[in-house]
Scaffold this motif. Structure first.
Motif, PDB file in Angstrom:
ATOM      1  N   ALA A 134       0.633  -1.089   0.053  1.00 26.22           N
ATOM      2  CA  ALA A 134       0.044   0.164  -0.149  1.00 26.22           C
ATOM      3  C   ALA A 134       0.928   1.301  -0.082  1.00 26.22           C
ATOM      4  N   LEU A 135       1.833   1.171   0.570  1.00 21.83           N
ATOM      5  CA  LEU A 135       2.566   2.422   0.817  1.00 21.83           C
ATOM      6  C   LEU A 135       3.489   2.634  -0.728  1.00 21.83           C
ATOM      7  N   VAL A 136       3.942   1.456  -1.316  1.00 16.22           N
ATOM      8  CA  VAL A 136       4.597   1.445  -2.601  1.00 16.22           C
ATOM      9  C   VAL A 136       3.583   2.091  -3.569  1.00 16.22           C
ATOM     10  N   ARG A 137       2.292   1.641  -3.418  1.00 12.73           N
ATOM     11  CA  ARG A 137       1.140   2.379  -4.323  1.00 12.73           C
ATOM     12  C   ARG A 137       0.803   3.845  -3.817  1.00 12.73           C
ATOM     13  N   THR A 138       1.233   4.251  -2.876  1.00 16.94           N
ATOM     14  CA  THR A 138       0.998   5.769  -2.706  1.00 16.94           C
ATOM     15  C   THR A 138       2.079   6.589  -3.531  1.00 16.94           C
ATOM     16  N   TRP A 139       2.991   5.940  -3.712  1.00 16.86           N
ATOM     17  CA  TRP A 139       4.167   6.676  -4.491  1.00 16.86           C
ATOM     18  C   TRP A 139       3.962   6.344  -6.012  1.00 16.86           C
TER      19      TRP A 139
END
Length: 420
Positions: free
Chosen positions: A73-78
């Motif tokens: 999820a954190l990767v996808r915010t980027w």
């Protein structure tokens, strides 16, 4: 700014890694360079690095089962582009387990799953974990003091493997993989020459190198030092450890790599010196120590223990026989305990003496006597209570997480027996 201040305190030793783990527990992203980030969730989960390329994302490692969703999820915010390639730095579950969610995401979007690249030995590791699943579950539960733990298996195997080195260009981004042996025999470190960024995998973990784990397969301290020297020669401007915060600046990266290598070289050199003189394992274990100058804030023995590394080094060069003829074809522990108890005038005398020694701080000797007493009288509640007390003293005096956890396994056994 708060993260920068915490890093400085970690570097100088005024903060502990537990504070960093708390700081990143909700998930944190470190901007490493243009088009490169590293995701952190907890110290005990390996770092995950994402590289943006014109062909899609490249991930270095994938997180462990309970942090994989948060990490992705954190990767996808980027960046929401497809994941093109995943690199496993080695086959441990905190670096490979997130592939399941990554694959599920690709399937849901109707796009190809990412290819996985790793060293050839990752294949053998995954096969071994399946063959020894029961044992591995038991040991992992003991190591982290989690009774009943079941080790997750079935992570997707690499699609492409290499032996010594592999040079890739993905979406215009040069990526170089190199193999080394250290904590594992399947380890990879990743060099991004355009950015002078080094992802070390678990060759750097912000604690003393994990090369002596008491219940795991052979580790490779001398090779670990060689790998750190090779990384030092690259002169990275940024070092991404397998665990812990990113290190910025060529001087600090070099210092961390060099200090780790020197500590391992010292242990290897001193162990071999005594081995070459014909010393027994017993003599070596009590003679080879790590000088205080090597125990920097990022090399403290909080996970593994340098003494465990010395034992591992002996086994690496000499096999399992420790030089004591009584250990060549030993009596059973139960028979030996019964005989020693008879000589001592009874198991109660052994247990009482063990408790006295533990109270005087002689926990090593006390543990021997307590275990003899416990084995000679496994059903005696009083003896087991004394044994539990001795093992608690061992836990209290132990600095490494592994040492505390393994002692705790047997301390719980003694407490259970003491209650009938």
């Amino acid at each position: 700014m708060a993260q920068d201040a915490l890093f400085e305190r970690l570097w100088n030793g005024s903060a502990h890694m537990e504070e960093w783990t708390e700081a990143v527990s909700e998930g944190a992203v470190t901007r490493v360079a243009e088009n490169i980030i590293t995701v952190h969730t907890t110290y005990f989960c390996g770092s995950v690095t994402a590289i943006r390329t014109s062909d899609g994302l490249v991930l270095i490692d994938t997180a462990k089962p309970d942090t994989a969703s948060q990490t992705l999820a954190l990767v996808r915010t980027w960046d929401d582009n497809p994941i093109h390639t995943v690199i496993y730095t080695h086959g441990h579950i905190d670096h490979t387990s997130g592939i399941k969610l990554i694959d599920e995401e690709a399937d849901a979007k109707g796009i190809p799953r990412p290819r996985i690249i790793a060293h050839r030995n990752v294949l053998g590791r995954m096969e071994r974990y399946e063959a020894s699943h029961g044992y591995n579950s038991l040991v992992q539960g003991q190591q982290f003091d989690k009774p009943g733990y079941v080790y997750p298996i079935g992570q997707r195997r690499p699609d492409e493997v290499y032996d010594e080195s592999l040079a890739l260009t993905i979406g215009g981004e040069p990526i170089e993989l190199a193999h080394g042996r250290g904590e594992t025999d399947d380890a990879t470190f990743v060099w991004l020459p355009r950015h002078r960024v080094l992802a070390s995998g678990d060759f750097v973990i912000w604690v003393f190198p994990n090369a002596g784990n008491p219940r795991k397969v052979q580790r490779y301290a001398p090779d670990w030092a060689v790998a750190l020297r090779r990384m030092e020669q690259l002169k990275p401007a940024v070092l991404i450890p397998g665990h812990g915060p990113v290190v910025f600046g060529e001087a600090r990266a070099a210092q961390m790599l060099r200090d780790g290598a020197e500590a391992l070289e010292h242990l290897t050199r001193e162990t071999l010196r005594l081995m070459n003189q014909g010393a027994t394992l017993d003599r070596i274990l009590h003679a080879v120590k790590v000088p205080a100058r090597y125990l920097k804030p990022y090399l403290l023995p909080k996970y593994d223990d340098p003494e465990f590394l010395v034992r591992s080094l002996y086994h690496l060069y000499a096999g399992w026989f420790d030089g004591n003829p009584a250990h060549l074809k030993p009596a059973s522990d139960a028979d030996l305990a019964a005989e020693i108890a008879r000589l001592a005038g009874g198991a109660h005398n052994l247990a009482e003496r063990a408790a006295t020694l533990a109270g005087q701080g002689e926990t090593r000797l006390a543990a021997h006597l307590a275990e003899f007493a416990g084995a000679a009288a496994p059903g005696d509640a009083h003896i087991q209570a004394l044994r539990a007390g001795v093992l608690q003293k061992c836990i209290d005096g132990e600095t490494s997480l592994m040492g505390k956890a393994f002692y705790a396994v047997y301390q719980r056994d003694a407490e259970r027996r003491s209650k009938g």
